[in-house]
Design a protein around this motif. Structure first.
Motif, mmCIF file in Angstrom:
data_model
loop_
_atom_site.group_PDB
_atom_site.id
_atom_site.type_symbol
_atom_site.label_atom_id
_atom_site.label_comp_id
_atom_site.label_asym_id
_atom_site.label_seq_id
_atom_site.Cartn_x
_atom_site.Cartn_y
_atom_site.Cartn_z
ATOM 1 N N ALA A 122 0.841 -1.262 -0.031
ATOM 2 C CA ALA A 122 -0.114 -0.223 -0.087
ATOM 3 C C ALA A 122 1.168 1.331 0.014
ATOM 4 O O ALA A 122 0.671 2.045 -0.907
ATOM 5 C CB ALA A 122 -1.014 0.001 1.174
ATOM 6 N N ALA A 123 2.032 1.425 0.798
ATOM 7 C CA ALA A 123 2.855 2.528 0.872
ATOM 8 C C ALA A 123 3.661 2.574 -0.419
ATOM 9 O O ALA A 123 3.796 3.731 -0.874
ATOM 10 C CB ALA A 123 3.785 2.387 1.976
ATOM 11 N N GLN A 126 0.968 3.996 -2.944
ATOM 12 C CA GLN A 126 0.770 5.316 -2.456
ATOM 13 C C GLN A 126 1.946 6.318 -3.064
ATOM 14 O O GLN A 126 1.794 7.392 -3.710
ATOM 15 C CB GLN A 126 0.612 5.648 -1.132
ATOM 16 N N ALA A 129 1.788 6.684 -7.084
ATOM 17 C CA ALA A 129 0.757 7.567 -7.140
ATOM 18 C C ALA A 129 1.353 8.974 -6.958
ATOM 19 O O ALA A 129 1.043 9.816 -7.936
ATOM 20 C CB ALA A 129 -0.569 7.262 -6.551
ATOM 21 N N GLU A 130 1.930 9.251 -5.761
ATOM 22 C CA GLU A 130 2.450 10.761 -5.463
ATOM 23 C C GLU A 130 3.372 11.082 -6.540
ATOM 24 O O GLU A 130 3.461 12.284 -7.049
ATOM 25 C CB GLU A 130 2.831 10.778 -4.292
ATOM 26 N N GLU A 191 -4.341 11.822 -4.833
ATOM 27 C CA GLU A 191 -3.837 11.301 -3.431
ATOM 28 C C GLU A 191 -5.169 11.155 -2.737
ATOM 29 O O GLU A 191 -4.721 10.324 -1.652
ATOM 30 C CB GLU A 191 -3.225 12.845 -2.953
ATOM 31 N N ALA A 194 -5.919 7.461 -3.721
ATOM 32 C CA ALA A 194 -4.596 6.746 -2.782
ATOM 33 C C ALA A 194 -4.845 6.558 -1.704
ATOM 34 O O ALA A 194 -4.556 5.313 -1.018
ATOM 35 C CB ALA A 194 -3.478 7.058 -3.406
ATOM 36 N N ALA A 195 -4.822 7.698 -0.885
ATOM 37 C CA ALA A 195 -5.233 7.494 0.670
ATOM 38 C C ALA A 195 -6.403 6.455 1.177
ATOM 39 O O ALA A 195 -6.413 5.957 2.042
ATOM 40 C CB ALA A 195 -5.425 9.128 1.087
ATOM 41 N N GLU A 197 -8.023 4.133 -0.870
ATOM 42 C CA GLU A 197 -7.413 2.855 -1.262
ATOM 43 C C GLU A 197 -6.656 2.402 -0.024
ATOM 44 O O GLU A 197 -6.982 1.314 0.261
ATOM 45 C CB GLU A 197 -6.943 2.833 -2.569
ATOM 46 N N GLN A 198 -5.828 3.128 0.363
ATOM 47 C CA GLN A 198 -4.883 2.655 1.289
ATOM 48 C C GLN A 198 -5.497 2.239 2.767
ATOM 49 O O GLN A 198 -5.477 1.516 3.467
ATOM 50 C CB GLN A 198 -3.625 3.559 1.612
ATOM 51 N N VAL A 400 -4.543 1.095 -6.558
ATOM 52 C CA VAL A 400 -3.568 1.893 -7.116
ATOM 53 C C VAL A 400 -3.422 2.190 -8.533
ATOM 54 O O VAL A 400 -3.158 3.418 -8.912
ATOM 55 C CB VAL A 400 -2.221 1.606 -6.301
#
Length: 433
Positions: A122-123, A126, A129-130, A191, A194-195, A197-198, A400
């Protein structure tokens, strides 16, 4: 050479005592010695009877002791077998509990490893994506700088259309700001996606962990239930052994009672024999007195009375022999019945032991089936946890990927829009020139 101790010898002793008590002494010895010899014969007969009674009691005591020893040995053997089975079941249960605990620890470690891997994925997603959003922003800034440079060139080339160019530049600046705002919104949207989804992936991982903890608690509960079932089976086996022991003691008490009854019957028979012997002695004495009186009266009458006495003696001996044979037959019958009863009791004890062994085998098979069921359920839980983990990872990767795709599409759209505006502005400048 030794004499074998058997019922015939006891019968011989009894017959000898009876013959001593009815021994005809008077016609064949001196008259003065008759009382002494008669007393000695009676005393010797009494000693023979006492010896025969003591001998029979000793034999019966030996039979009882042998039977009790055999029953005790059988009980000790059954108790030892039950103890071995209980110890074997306890060791098997401890081994199974250790194996299940080891597998639970391995499952917990695997679940923790899967959770950490999911967090890392997940990290990573993310960060990707960032990174894509930052790349789109830099690209938009480059496009904006390029547009500003082209605008400056257009201003230098078209001095006389300064006012128009200024207005166009203002318009381009507004559109550029709008493009930057669109890119910023796209970045923020990526963002946020992604957040989100995380967070969803973390919730799924937490849900899987809670499910694994519940499954572990359920397995622990089932293990406790299995241990309680084994304890219950052990208590039931102990109760069965105690019951069989009580039944054996009851059988031994019954046998002792039957032996006591046989002894009482023998005592009654002995008393009857003594009464019969006393009656015969009294009759003999009366016959002797009658014979003495007849001898004094007449020799012929004495001979006649002697013949009658001889006949009575023979009849008495025959009656005594018949009674002794009947007593020996009844005693042999009682001994045979006692032997058959002991054999039946031995067979019953063996059947009870077989039943106990069968019950222990059934309890062992039930414990093994329960352990197999626990292993299967644990394997199924592991498979479900692994499947949930794979689904969570796939869903996180898909989310993601969708966020990155949306961010890329937004950046590409912004770049295309900027390119279109640049081309429009370039065409307007060329027409004015």
């Amino acid at each position: 050479m030794t004499t074998r101790l058997d019922p015939k010898f006891t019968t011989l002793l009894t017959d000898t005592a009876a013959k001593l008590e009815t021994l005809e002494i008077w016609p064949r010895v001196l008259t003065d010695e008759v009382p002494v010899l008669q007393e000695k014969a009676v005393d010797l007969a009494r000693q023979l009877r006492e010896f025969a009674t003591t001998l029979v009691q000793a034999q019966e005591a030996k039979i009882s002791a042998d039977l009790a020893a055999k029953v005790a040995a059988l009980q000790a053997k059954e108790e030892e077998a039950a103890a071995r089975e209980a110890e074997k079941a306890r060791l098997l249960a401890e081994k199974e509990a250790a194996r299940i605990a080891k597998e639970e620890a391995a499952a917990a470690a695997a679940a923790e490893k899967a959770r950490l891997a999911a967090e890392r994925e997940a990290a990573k997603a993310q960060a990707a994506a960032e990174k894509e959003a930052e790349k789109a922003r830099i690209q938009a800034e480059k496009e904006a700088a390029k547009l500003a440079k082209e605008q400056a060139i257009a201003e230098l080339l078209a001095e006389r259309a300064l006012f128009q160019a200024a207005k166009e530049a203002e318009r381009i600046a507004k559109e550029q700001a709008a493009a930057e705002m669109a890119a910023e919104r796209a970045r923020r949207l990526a963002e946020m996606i992604a957040a989100k989804e995380q967070a969803a992936a973390e919730r799924e991982a937490e849900k899987a962990r809670i499910q694994e903890e519940k499954e572990a608690a359920r397995l622990a509960k089932e293990q406790a239930a299995a241990a309680a079932a084994e304890e219950k089976a052990r208590i039931a086996a102990e109760k069965q052994v105690a019951k069989e022991r009580a039944e054996a003691e009851k059988a031994a008490a019954k046998l002792a009672k039957e032996q006591a009854d046989a002894e009482k019957a023998a005592e009654r028979i002995r008393l009857l024999e003594e009464k019969e012997a006393a009656r015969l002695a009294k009759e003999q004495a009366d016959a002797a007195a009658a014979e003495e009186k007849a001898r004094l009266q007449a020799e012929k009458q004495a001979a006649k009375e002697a013949a009658a006495a001889e006949k009575a003696r023979l009849l008495a001996e025959r009656e005594a022999e018949r009674i002794a044979k009947q007593e020996a037959a009844e005693k042999a019958k009682a001994e045979r019945e006692a032997a058959r009863e002991a054999e039946r009791e031995q067979a019953r004890l063996e059947v009870e032991a077989l039943k106990a062994a069968t019950a222990a085998l059934k309890a062992k098979q039930a414990a093994e089936a329960e352990a197999t069921r626990l292993v299967e359920e644990e394997a199924r839980a592991k498979r479900e946890a692994a499947a949930a983990k794979i689904r969570a990872e796939q869903e996180a990767k898909e989310k993601v990927r969708r966020a990155a795709s949306l961010a890329a599409m937004a950046a590409e759209k912004a770049a295309l829009e900027a390119e279109r505006k640049r081309q429009l502005e370039g065409g307007g400048v060329r027409e004015e020139g």
